[in-house]
Design a protein around this motif. Structure first.
Motif, mmCIF file in Angstrom:
data_model
loop_
_atom_site.group_PDB
_atom_site.id
_atom_site.type_symbol
_atom_site.label_atom_id
_atom_site.label_comp_id
_atom_site.label_asym_id
_atom_site.label_seq_id
_atom_site.Cartn_x
_atom_site.Cartn_y
_atom_site.Cartn_z
ATOM 1 N N ILE A 1 0.851 -1.182 0.000
ATOM 2 C CA ILE A 1 0.000 0.000 0.000
ATOM 3 C C ILE A 1 0.892 1.240 0.000
ATOM 4 N N SER A 2 0.774 2.062 -1.016
ATOM 5 C CA SER A 2 1.590 3.274 -1.110
ATOM 6 C C SER A 2 0.783 4.454 -0.583
ATOM 7 N N ILE A 3 1.131 4.929 0.626
ATOM 8 C CA ILE A 3 0.397 6.029 1.248
ATOM 9 C C ILE A 3 1.352 6.896 2.062
ATOM 10 N N ASP A 4 0.855 8.064 2.413
ATOM 11 C CA ASP A 4 1.562 8.934 3.353
ATOM 12 C C ASP A 4 0.975 8.638 4.730
ATOM 13 N N LEU A 5 1.699 7.840 5.506
ATOM 14 C CA LEU A 5 1.205 7.394 6.801
ATOM 15 C C LEU A 5 1.805 8.261 7.906
ATOM 16 N N LEU A 6 0.959 9.124 8.464
ATOM 17 C CA LEU A 6 1.377 10.006 9.554
ATOM 18 C C LEU A 6 2.644 10.778 9.189
ATOM 19 N N GLY A 7 2.635 11.341 7.988
ATOM 20 C CA GLY A 7 3.758 12.154 7.550
ATOM 21 C C GLY A 7 4.915 11.372 6.988
ATOM 22 N N HIS A 8 4.755 10.073 6.839
ATOM 23 C CA HIS A 8 5.841 9.228 6.322
ATOM 24 C C HIS A 8 5.351 8.547 5.044
ATOM 25 N N ASP A 9 5.849 9.029 3.912
ATOM 26 C CA ASP A 9 5.421 8.506 2.613
ATOM 27 C C ASP A 9 6.273 7.302 2.255
ATOM 28 N N SER A 10 5.622 6.150 2.054
ATOM 29 C CA SER A 10 6.370 4.944 1.729
ATOM 30 C C SER A 10 5.412 3.870 1.214
ATOM 31 N N HIS A 11 5.952 2.685 1.042
ATOM 32 C CA HIS A 11 5.154 1.514 0.681
ATOM 33 C C HIS A 11 5.046 0.631 1.933
ATOM 34 N N PHE A 12 3.818 0.289 2.301
ATOM 35 C CA PHE A 12 3.583 -0.440 3.544
ATOM 36 C C PHE A 12 2.829 -1.740 3.284
ATOM 37 N N ASP A 13 3.121 -2.714 4.123
ATOM 38 C CA ASP A 13 2.278 -3.905 4.266
ATOM 39 C C ASP A 13 1.609 -3.824 5.635
ATOM 40 N N PHE A 14 0.328 -4.211 5.698
ATOM 41 C CA PHE A 14 -0.408 -4.205 6.968
ATOM 42 C C PHE A 14 -0.892 -5.617 7.271
ATOM 43 N N ARG A 15 -0.774 -6.018 8.539
ATOM 44 C CA ARG A 15 -1.317 -7.291 8.998
ATOM 45 C C ARG A 15 -2.159 -7.017 10.243
ATOM 46 N N VAL A 16 -3.413 -7.452 10.241
ATOM 47 C CA VAL A 16 -4.289 -7.322 11.407
ATOM 48 C C VAL A 16 -4.610 -8.733 11.893
ATOM 49 N N LYS A 17 -4.307 -8.975 13.142
ATOM 50 C CA LYS A 17 -4.489 -10.318 13.687
ATOM 51 C C LYS A 17 -5.212 -10.257 15.030
ATOM 52 N N LYS A 18 -6.169 -11.163 15.223
ATOM 53 C CA LYS A 18 -6.862 -11.259 16.514
ATOM 54 C C LYS A 18 -6.025 -12.131 17.427
#
Length: 254
Positions: free
Chosen positions: A71-88
């Motif tokens: 995911i290419s986004i500006d996350l809290l002022g940090h522009d980069s490519h991110f992977d996200f994992r949500v786990k219960k």
């Protein structure tokens, strides 16, 4: 399970684990990439990528996991490519793992730039090689044509990938040089890839004579003849015993 264990991709140098409850509030965070305040920040409001995803996240079964890659986004002022994992991780506890691939993407970009430069250089070399090959084909074709024409007053000498048009009258003598032959003219010396036997067969009859296994001379260029040598073009060349009779015989015919 601690925060380090929740970040399950060790090859990523920049990663952050955020544990939050069913209300979305942060319970714990290692703050590697950005600050998430415990008890104050809500992952669904602060990280806009997760806005409106409460229903999907809270529907996870135990140990279930959601993955969002590249995911290419500006996350809290940090522009980069991110992977996200949500786990219960328990009944009312969830973990959001964020992986920052900026370093990897920068390296990929550098490698791609290097590859582009190599491709450009390679194509340039290919064009240059094609040009040289085409020129060599033309040179070889012309050389062959001229070599087959025994009545020509000129000869094309192929030297250093160049064709030099030389008048036979300007050639003083030929000298054997291993697999090559040195051609001495009034102007300069050329080195050609050939054999003395081939040279002797291609020369105009009556104009040149072989005086030694290593020398063929133009008769008109001879200044003096000694007992076993000749003076030609300011150089003394030896006469081979088996070639002296032929030399004297050709001179008598003049």
């Amino acid at each position: 399970m601690n925060l380090k264990e929740l970040k399950c991709e060790p090859f990523v140098s920049k990663a952050q684990a955020i544990v939050f409850g069913r209300d979305g509030l942060v319970l714990e965070s290692d703050n590697t990439l950005f600050k998430m305040k415990k008890g104050d920040d809500n992952v669904f409001s602060k990280i806009y990528f997760f806005q409106g995803m409460e229903e999907i996240v809270f529907a996870l079964e135990d140990s279930d996991e959601l993955k969002f890659n590249c995911i290419s986004i500006d996350l809290l002022g940090h522009d980069s490519h991110f992977d996200f994992r949500v786990k219960k991780i328990s009944t009312d506890t969830f973990c959001l793992s964020v992986y920052d691939f900026s370093e990897q993407y920068e390296r990929v970009f550098e490698l791609q730039q290097e590859r582009n430069l190599r491709d450009i250089s390679s194509k340039k070399l290919e064009r240059e090689n094609r040009r040289i090959q085409e020129e060599n084909e033309v040179i070889n074709r012309l050389y062959k044509q001229m070599s087959q024409s025994g009545t020509s007053e000129f000869v094309l000498l192929k030297s250093d990938n160049l064709l030099v048009n030389v008048d036979f009258k300007n050639i003083n003598y030929f000298e054997a040089y291993g697999d090559y032959v040195k051609v001495y003219t009034d102007a300069k010396m050329y080195i050609i890839h050939n054999r003395m036997k081939n040279i002797e067969e291609e020369l105009p009859p009556g104009m040149f004579v072989r005086i030694h296994r290593s020398f063929i001379v133009q008769i008109n260029k001879i200044k003096n003849i000694e007992q076993m040598s000749i003076d030609i073009a300011d150089r003394i060349l030896p006469i081979g015993r088996q070639h002296k009779a032929q030399l004297l015989n050709q001179i008598k015919q003049l």
